[in-house]
Enzyme design. Sequence first.
Site, PDB file in Angstrom:
ATOM      1  N   ARG A  72      10.728 -11.539  17.697  1.00 55.77           N
ATOM      2  CA  ARG A  72      11.431 -10.351  17.237  1.00 55.77           C
ATOM      3  C   ARG A  72      10.542  -9.112  17.137  1.00 55.77           C
ATOM      4  O   ARG A  72      10.894  -8.044  17.641  1.00 55.77           O
ATOM      5  CB  ARG A  72      12.063 -10.591  15.852  1.00 55.77           C
ATOM      6  CG  ARG A  72      13.373 -11.290  15.895  1.00 55.77           C
ATOM      7  CD  ARG A  72      13.490 -12.234  14.737  1.00 55.77           C
ATOM      8  NE  ARG A  72      12.544 -13.312  14.937  1.00 55.77           N
ATOM      9  CZ  ARG A  72      12.831 -14.427  15.625  1.00 55.77           C
ATOM     10  NH1 ARG A  72      14.039 -14.609  16.069  1.00 55.77           N
ATOM     11  NH2 ARG A  72      11.928 -15.374  15.837  1.00 55.77           N
ATOM     12  N   THR A  73       9.400  -9.244  16.474  1.00 53.39           N
ATOM     13  CA  THR A  73       8.588  -8.044  16.236  1.00 53.39           C
ATOM     14  C   THR A  73       8.078  -7.488  17.562  1.00 53.39           C
ATOM     15  O   THR A  73       8.182  -6.284  17.826  1.00 53.39           O
ATOM     16  CB  THR A  73       7.415  -8.371  15.291  1.00 53.39           C
ATOM     17  OG1 THR A  73       7.928  -9.111  14.180  1.00 53.39           O
ATOM     18  CG2 THR A  73       6.744  -7.105  14.785  1.00 53.39           C
ATOM     19  N   LYS A 104     -13.854 -14.153  25.277  1.00 51.86           N
ATOM     20  CA  LYS A 104     -15.275 -14.050  25.665  1.00 51.86           C
ATOM     21  C   LYS A 104     -16.139 -13.614  24.491  1.00 51.86           C
ATOM     22  O   LYS A 104     -17.306 -13.297  24.660  1.00 51.86           O
ATOM     23  CB  LYS A 104     -15.430 -13.017  26.784  1.00 51.86           C
ATOM     24  CG  LYS A 104     -14.621 -13.293  28.028  1.00 51.86           C
ATOM     25  CD  LYS A 104     -14.852 -12.149  29.026  1.00 51.86           C
ATOM     26  CE  LYS A 104     -13.818 -12.126  30.116  1.00 51.86           C
ATOM     27  NZ  LYS A 104     -13.832 -10.873  30.867  1.00 51.86           N
ATOM     28  N   ARG A 125      -0.574  -7.715  15.507  1.00 51.59           N
ATOM     29  CA  ARG A 125      -0.388  -8.886  14.622  1.00 51.59           C
ATOM     30  C   ARG A 125      -1.625  -9.754  14.748  1.00 51.59           C
ATOM     31  O   ARG A 125      -2.094 -10.033  15.852  1.00 51.59           O
ATOM     32  CB  ARG A 125       0.855  -9.678  15.016  1.00 51.59           C
ATOM     33  CG  ARG A 125       0.974 -10.994  14.238  1.00 51.59           C
ATOM     34  CD  ARG A 125       2.272 -11.711  14.497  1.00 51.59           C
ATOM     35  NE  ARG A 125       3.384 -11.025  13.865  1.00 51.59           N
ATOM     36  CZ  ARG A 125       4.637 -11.479  13.855  1.00 51.59           C
ATOM     37  NH1 ARG A 125       4.912 -12.643  14.419  1.00 51.59           N
ATOM     38  NH2 ARG A 125       5.595 -10.800  13.276  1.00 51.59           N
ATOM     39  N   HIS A 155       3.808  -7.431   6.078  1.00 45.34           N
ATOM     40  CA  HIS A 155       4.572  -7.232   7.313  1.00 45.34           C
ATOM     41  C   HIS A 155       5.466  -6.018   7.023  1.00 45.34           C
ATOM     42  O   HIS A 155       6.678  -6.147   6.826  1.00 45.34           O
ATOM     43  CB  HIS A 155       5.388  -8.495   7.603  1.00 45.34           C
ATOM     44  CG  HIS A 155       5.968  -8.579   8.980  1.00 45.34           C
ATOM     45  ND1 HIS A 155       5.997  -7.502   9.871  1.00 45.34           N
ATOM     46  CD2 HIS A 155       6.568  -9.621   9.638  1.00 45.34           C
ATOM     47  CE1 HIS A 155       6.581  -7.895  10.996  1.00 45.34           C
ATOM     48  NE2 HIS A 155       6.924  -9.168  10.878  1.00 45.34           N
TER      49      HIS A 155
HETATM   50  N1   CP Z   1      10.531 -11.806  11.638  1.00 49.12           N
HETATM   51  C1   CP Z   1       9.480 -11.896  12.476  1.00 49.12           C
HETATM   52  O1   CP Z   1       8.380 -11.365  12.217  1.00 49.12           O
HETATM   53  O2   CP Z   1       9.759 -12.573  13.627  1.00 49.12           O
HETATM   54  P1   CP Z   1       8.736 -12.861  14.808  1.00 49.12           P
HETATM   55  O3   CP Z   1       7.669 -13.769  14.263  1.00 49.12           O
HETATM   56  O4   CP Z   1       9.549 -13.475  15.896  1.00 49.12           O
HETATM   57  O5   CP Z   1       8.119 -11.539  15.220  1.00 49.12           O
END
Ligand code: CP
Length: 348
Positions: A72-73, A104, A125, A155
Amino acid sequence: MATLTELTDQLTSDPASWEGSPLISVSQISTSGLQLLFQTAQSMRSLVRSQGGDERLKRRVLASVFYEASTRTSCSFQAAMMRLGGTFIHVDGGKGGNTSASKKGESLEDTIKCLECYTDATVLRHPTTGSVQKVALGGGTVKPVINAGDGVGEHPTQALLDFFTIWDELGISLDVSGGEDVGEGKHEGPLVVVLLGDLKHGRTVHSLAKLLARSSLKHELVLRYCSPKALEMPEHVKDYVKDFPNAKQELYTDMIDAVKGAHVLYVTRVQRERFENPDDYNAVKGAYVVDKSLMDVAPSKMIVMHPLPRVDEISTEVDSDDRACYFRQMENGMFVRMAILALILGAP
Ligand code: CP
């Protein structure tokens, strides 16, 4: 470079406060900033529904860098960029498909410094808590870095889309001095939010609890934490929330008790990847399952949310219930991320 404390409440209703800014934590967003973001997200939703998007980010490039799995993100940021006429490059730094030079031995700071030579902003991320903040505010980068999840830390863009969904679905009123709330404002009385499941490892619930508590609402806020003992909300989140007198915190272990009088049930997955010992995971993995029998006793207007992915903590039989709003929530993710990109890249 500024510290995160210096950036508290820095993102306001003035679009100039967003332009070029990193987005590391929900603590950066003032209530008037939320109002601007929500208004912008609403207009992005209308834009997509009426004409699919526009060209305001033409020739702008986003670096999408994920050292942990994401559907999603990553995809909603990429779609957001393309809906606004821009494009992206994607780096998969995850264990399975790591094609980046980190294999590396390159440092995260060097990788991001390199990518920003080609791009206008980075969405990052990483499994290490605090790593995104270090890259964004450490002085090595010059373009905005957006936190897409740092370990069990924060998040923030998920919390923003979650709060947008609550505001939009329930008609929550923000208390913005001198400003007019853009919500329907139909919700009356306190706002009761149940956070259910793995509250220890769930960075989405850490960010959401903080964001709801720190925002000025025209409602008393009641946060109900419902989890197994081993997965309780961390003290540092509870301590943060404690500083906001409008927010009350309650602990539950029984989800039927927790949903009595609730307006939002926010369900989370038990995060297997965060457990060192598989036996510890197996002991708690099936602790809560939201199914039809729970929905039968839950309030008739209570919305059910989940950041997704789900494993088995919400039975699929709940999907057809009008109160299940996790797919609408997921779609809102793209509208909110379109708004974030437009504001940070100076084209709201
Ligand atoms: N909700 C969320 O962060 O989903 P993903 O891990 O798929 O990005």
